[in-house]
Design a protein around this motif. Structure first.
Motif, short mmCIF file in Angstrom:
data_model
loop_
_atom_site.label_atom_id
_atom_site.label_comp_id
_atom_site.label_asym_id
_atom_site.label_seq_id
_atom_site.Cartn_x
_atom_site.Cartn_y
_atom_site.Cartn_z
N VAL A 127 -69.23 -18.41 -51.71
CA VAL A 127 -68.45 -17.17 -51.72
C VAL A 127 -69.21 -16.09 -52.48
CG1 VAL A 127 -66.35 -16.07 -52.59
CG2 VAL A 127 -66.22 -18.29 -51.44
N CYS A 128 -69.81 -16.47 -53.59
CA CYS A 128 -70.64 -15.54 -54.36
C CYS A 128 -71.70 -16.34 -55.10
CB CYS A 128 -69.80 -14.71 -55.32
SG CYS A 128 -70.75 -13.50 -56.27
N PRO A 129 -72.79 -16.75 -54.44
CA PRO A 129 -73.81 -17.56 -55.11
C PRO A 129 -74.56 -16.75 -56.15
CG PRO A 129 -74.50 -16.97 -52.88
CD PRO A 129 -73.09 -16.49 -53.03
N ASN A 130 -74.63 -17.28 -57.36
CA ASN A 130 -75.38 -16.61 -58.42
C ASN A 130 -75.73 -17.60 -59.52
OD1 ASN A 130 -73.10 -16.74 -60.25
ND2 ASN A 130 -72.26 -14.96 -59.19
N TYR A 131 -76.35 -17.11 -60.55
CA TYR A 131 -76.84 -17.93 -61.64
C TYR A 131 -75.72 -18.61 -62.41
CZ TYR A 131 -78.78 -18.75 -66.33
OH TYR A 131 -79.14 -19.30 -67.53
N SER A 132 -74.56 -17.98 -62.47
CA SER A 132 -73.47 -18.48 -63.33
C SER A 132 -72.69 -19.63 -62.72
CB SER A 132 -72.50 -17.33 -63.65
OG SER A 132 -73.18 -16.28 -64.31
N ASN A 133 -72.66 -19.75 -61.39
CA ASN A 133 -71.80 -20.76 -60.78
C ASN A 133 -72.55 -21.75 -59.90
OD1 ASN A 133 -72.39 -19.27 -58.49
ND2 ASN A 133 -70.37 -18.35 -58.33
N PHE A 134 -73.87 -21.85 -60.07
CA PHE A 134 -74.64 -22.77 -59.24
C PHE A 134 -74.23 -24.23 -59.47
CE2 PHE A 134 -78.46 -25.42 -58.49
CZ PHE A 134 -78.60 -25.18 -57.14
N GLN A 135 -73.78 -24.56 -60.69
CA GLN A 135 -73.42 -25.95 -60.96
C GLN A 135 -72.22 -26.40 -60.12
OE1 GLN A 135 -73.42 -23.50 -63.16
NE2 GLN A 135 -71.60 -23.48 -64.44
N VAL A 166 -62.38 -23.27 -60.24
CA VAL A 166 -63.54 -22.80 -59.48
C VAL A 166 -63.09 -21.81 -58.41
CG1 VAL A 166 -65.32 -23.50 -57.84
CG2 VAL A 166 -64.94 -24.83 -59.93
N ILE A 167 -62.05 -22.16 -57.67
CA ILE A 167 -61.55 -21.26 -56.63
C ILE A 167 -61.09 -19.94 -57.22
CG2 ILE A 167 -59.72 -20.98 -54.90
CD1 ILE A 167 -59.85 -24.01 -54.45
#
Length: 824
Positions: A558-566, A453-454
């Protein structure tokens, strides 16, 4: 006049141009010489393959003065084969375009504009060179074999430089983009460019570019340089002085030919008319205001506020621990110490014959009728007092170590009224080791989950910084304060509470664990029959989960978006699940789920969350499958809870549902008998109704935010179970001591406040970036934190208090024999 009586260079240049104009015949300069042009005058003419026009415009600029020139052209010709070509030559660059000007949209649609207006790249004279004379040549040509009419207008812009804290209004269109200059004042290191419009559409783009020519101000090239955002009604870009060595930049405004990039659709009037769309009225009124951003001192204040706010929890915990220590010492000196002193800490070396509160028998079965008692507790008293260590020869699966337990446990669990002594018969060391696996497993999961994730979010942030595309991340741009390479440091800093309070909870649990171990070493063996069995493995796992929630929430922001909300919700599932397991373990220490099966279930939930993010938007088949899994899992879990783990699935997993159907038919339809375990039945009926309602809601409405949907299921089930537990506790005449009562009230108040800020919706990755920015709002706390940051602060405190509720809820039972503590 120049010093010494000599004519000024500008005057000589103008005299030369007018001399050329005087020699022109019928509008043609001799030998192709340029025609002298005048600013603000409209020139009309015709061009063809044999005749072109050249206009010369001259002006003078003073040092420190930035002069910008705008060229407006128009042609009535709609012939795309023979457009009119305009070429503007300056001292350091060339700018060219054609009329009709063609823009391409989705599915190769074309949009043609016959009116074009462009701002030329300005040049600024330096104090060393003194006044500067500028010449602009405008060439008008065409390869058409026939005459094509045109119009030309050149003007000097008076409001080209934007001022700090002063709003400026203007109009732009796809063929008439606008850009302006801004210079940093001496005392300003960072500014926020705020752009607003009353109209949602047409879709536009706001770009910040360095002082480099040419300026990219058309739809097909605006993304080539600088940073940019798409915009409907609102946009905001934070710009720092350190990113521009010249301490100035251009703010560019481009109107897109279509609205699909902002969430709109192609106008219905042009469907099917792919190549003949002329001069659409796509003008947009915009207002730009540049305001100073926060100073470095605000960053320092925000950091101090964040850390000091949560360090106060540490101070409060020390005070509570000190007060408790004084109280225990006073009781010890007075000879009134109980087997466990109200906080889970064994402190006596003598057995206690405590009176049981009235009503705690929970079913009118006295101590002699219970098969718990001292005899059934003998396996737990078997080991010596000082042997509470993990043995290398003990396997985690060897829970039932006594033959008589295996032979009579099914008989014991079929009693209508169960007591804690009936479900705490296994060896304490083995059970403690079983629950420690939760702690070690979650650490392993956290490491392997967090590292990728990081790495991923660092890549996202790098892409944003390199490409300048601020549509990748869904920040609250009106309150996004950068620090280093991070675009929204405030959203990351606000997660420090989860990590600090998670670590504090681990310290509190460790203190209880150490004091409990010390008490176990000096106690009499008969005190084992008092209170809730102390197993701290799940509490340690909850503390680690709270810390990891802070780490992963920071990674997501760090970069909120549709791909990493989980990433932001994965450990929330685990926190809710661990809390439910801890509640169940309190009164069912021998039959709680193992760490392996629990974490495997969490893995299945996270897999479903990922599939929901990918397929849950419009695919009905996914919602049908998920709803079936949800309902069947609820029924299977309910059956296991109702029968206390005695309901065997058998070789076929479908057997559990077949047996459940048979029991339902014989007990409810055939003879309609009263349920054997009424309290459990009421809980499970309400729980199944809640879960079936969630399944029906998901099937009908198919919420796009699938991760939050699953999280809502977990939270509702946890609240339902906690409410049931507290109600049954009070119904059994058990007490709520002051500390758990305070924690319950604090949890309710802080959660209510936290949820208020959570539902403010400052951005939404469910929509386009431009639509998400319509929800952006300014900071509300210290000029640094927004509503979502306040949610982070409050939710961390609320989770901490929730954990303390589970840790202290049954402290009143430390003076009650286990064969008097009911199971529910």
């Amino acid at each position: 006049m120049a010093p010494g009586g000599a004519p000024a260079p500008g005057a000589l240049l103008c005299a030369l141009l007018w001399a050329v104009a005087a020699a022109a015949v019928a509008g043609d300069g001799p030998g192709g010489s340029p025609l002298p042009g005048s600013f603000g005058r409209v020139y009309r003419g015709t061009v063809n393959i044999n005749a072109e026009r050249v206009y010369a415009f001259a002006y003078s600029s003073e040092p420190g003065q930035v002069d910008a020139v705008r060229v407006y052209v128009n042609s009535s010709s709609e012939n795309l084969q023979y457009p009119v070509l305009f070429v503007v030559r300056q001292q350091k660059g060339v700018l060219s375009w054609q009329v009709p000007l063609i823009f391409r949209g989705l599915y190769q649609r074309t949009y043609n504009y016959q009116e074009v207006s462009r701002t030329l790249c300005p040049s600024e004279p330096t104090p060393e060179t003194g006044p500067s004379d500028q010449i602009i040549f405008v060439d008008v040509a065409s390869m058409a074999p026939f005459n094509i009419a045109y119009e030309l207008l050149v003007t000097r812009l008076e409001n080209f430089q934007l001022e700090t804290n002063k709003a400026f209004n203007f109009t732009a269109s796809p063929s008439q983009p606008q850009y302006f200059l801004y210079k940093f004042p001496q005392d300003v290191d960072s500014v926020i460019i705020k752009v607003v419009s009353d109209a949602v559409y047409p879709c536009s783009v706001v770009s910040v570019q360095d002082i480099v020519c040419p300026v990219y101000d058309l739809d097909h090239n605006v993304e080539f340089n600088g940073v940019y955002q798409s915009m409907t009604k609102q946009a905001a870009i934070t710009v720092q002085r350190k990113d521009f060595p010249g301490e100035q930049f251009f703010v560019v405004f481009v109107i897109k030919p279509e609205d699909y990039a902002c969430g709109g659709s192609v106008p219905s009037s042009i469907h099917g008319n792919v190549n003949r769309t002329w001069n659409l009225q796509r003008t947009k009124n915009l207002q730009v205001t540049i305001v100073p951003s926060i100073k470095k001192s605000v960053y320092v204040q925000a950091m101090f506020f964040s850390f000091l706010s949560f360090l106060s929890f540490y101070l409060g915990s020390v005070v509570v621990a000190f007060v408790h220590y004084i109280r225990v010492r006073r009781k010890a000196s007075a000879g009134r110490l109980s087997p466990e002193d109200g906080s889970g800490i064994m402190a006596s070396s003598h057995p206690i014959t405590a009176s049981t509160p009235e009503g705690s028998s929970y079913g009118a079965i006295d101590e002699s009728s219970s098969s718990g008692g001292h005899q059934l507790s003998s396996p737990e008293r078997g080991p010596p007092a000082g042997s509470d260590t993990d043995s290398s020869v003990e396997e985690e699966s060897d829970f039932d170590t006594m033959p008589e337990i295996e032979s009579d446990k099914n008989v014991i669990r079929t009693k209508v009224f169960l007591y804690l002594s009936d479900l705490s018969r296994k060896d304490r060391r083995i059970v403690s080791k079983k629950y420690k696996i939760y702690f070690w497993n979650i650490i392993t999961i956290a490491v392997f989950y967090a590292l990728p994730v990081i790495q991923l979010v660092i890549t996202y942030q790098t892409v944003v910084n390199v490409t300048g595309n601020q549509d990748i991340c869904y920040y609250n741009f009106l309150c996004a304060h950068p620090l280093g390479v991070l675009s929204a440091f405030n959203n990351i800093l606000s997660n420090v509470g989860h990590m600090l309070l998670g670590f504090l909870f681990l310290l509190i649990v460790l203190r209880r664990d150490i004091l409990h171990r010390r008490a176990m070493e000096i106690k009499d063996v008969y005190t084992l029959d008092y209170g809730i069995p102390k197993h701290f493995g799940l509490f340690y796992a909850m503390g680690i989960a709270l810390m990891m929630e802070g780490v992963l929430s920071a990674c997501y922001h760090v970069c909120p978006n549709y791909s990493n909300f989980q990433f932001d919700t994965s450990f929330m599932y685990m926190i809710a699940g661990l809390c439910m397991l801890k509640l169940y373990q309190t009164r069912h220490p021998d039959i709680n789920a193992s760490a392996y099966s629990a974490y495997a279930s969490f893995a299945v939930v996270i897999c479903l969350a990922v599939l929901g993010v990918v397929f849950g938007k419009n695919d009905m088949w996914f919602w049908i499958i998920f709803s079936m899994i949800h309902v069947l899992a609820s029924l299977a879990l309910s059956t296991q809870i109702y029968y206390m783990g005695r309901f065997k699935i058998g070789k076929c997993y479908l057997g559990i549902f077949r047996r459940a159907t048979m029991v339902l038919y014989t007990d409810c339809i055939q003879q309609c008998s009263r349920p054997m375990y009424m309290d459990r039945m009421v809980l499970l009926i309400v729980g199944n109704l809640v879960n079936w309602s969630f399944a029906i809601f998901g099937l009908l409405y198919r919420p796009r935010d699938f991760a939050s949907y699953i999280l809502g299921i977990f939270i509702c089930n946890l609240l339902l179970y906690l409410a049931f537990y507290i109600i049954m506790k009070l119904r059994s005449s058990e007490k709520l001591l002051p500390i758990p009562m305070f924690c319950i009230m604090a949890t309710a108040v802080v959660w209510a406040a936290a949820l208020y800020f959570f539902f403010q919706n400052l951005s939404s990755w469910e929509e386009t970036p431009a639509e998400s920015r319509e929800k952006n709002r300014p900071c509300i706390l210290l000029g640094f934190f927004d509503d979502h940051d306040v949610w982070h602060f409050l939710s961390a405190a609320a989770l901490f208090f929730s954990f303390l509720v589970l840790l202290t809820l049954d402290d009143d039972l430390d003076v009650v024999r286990r064969d008097k503590i009911p199971v529910f």
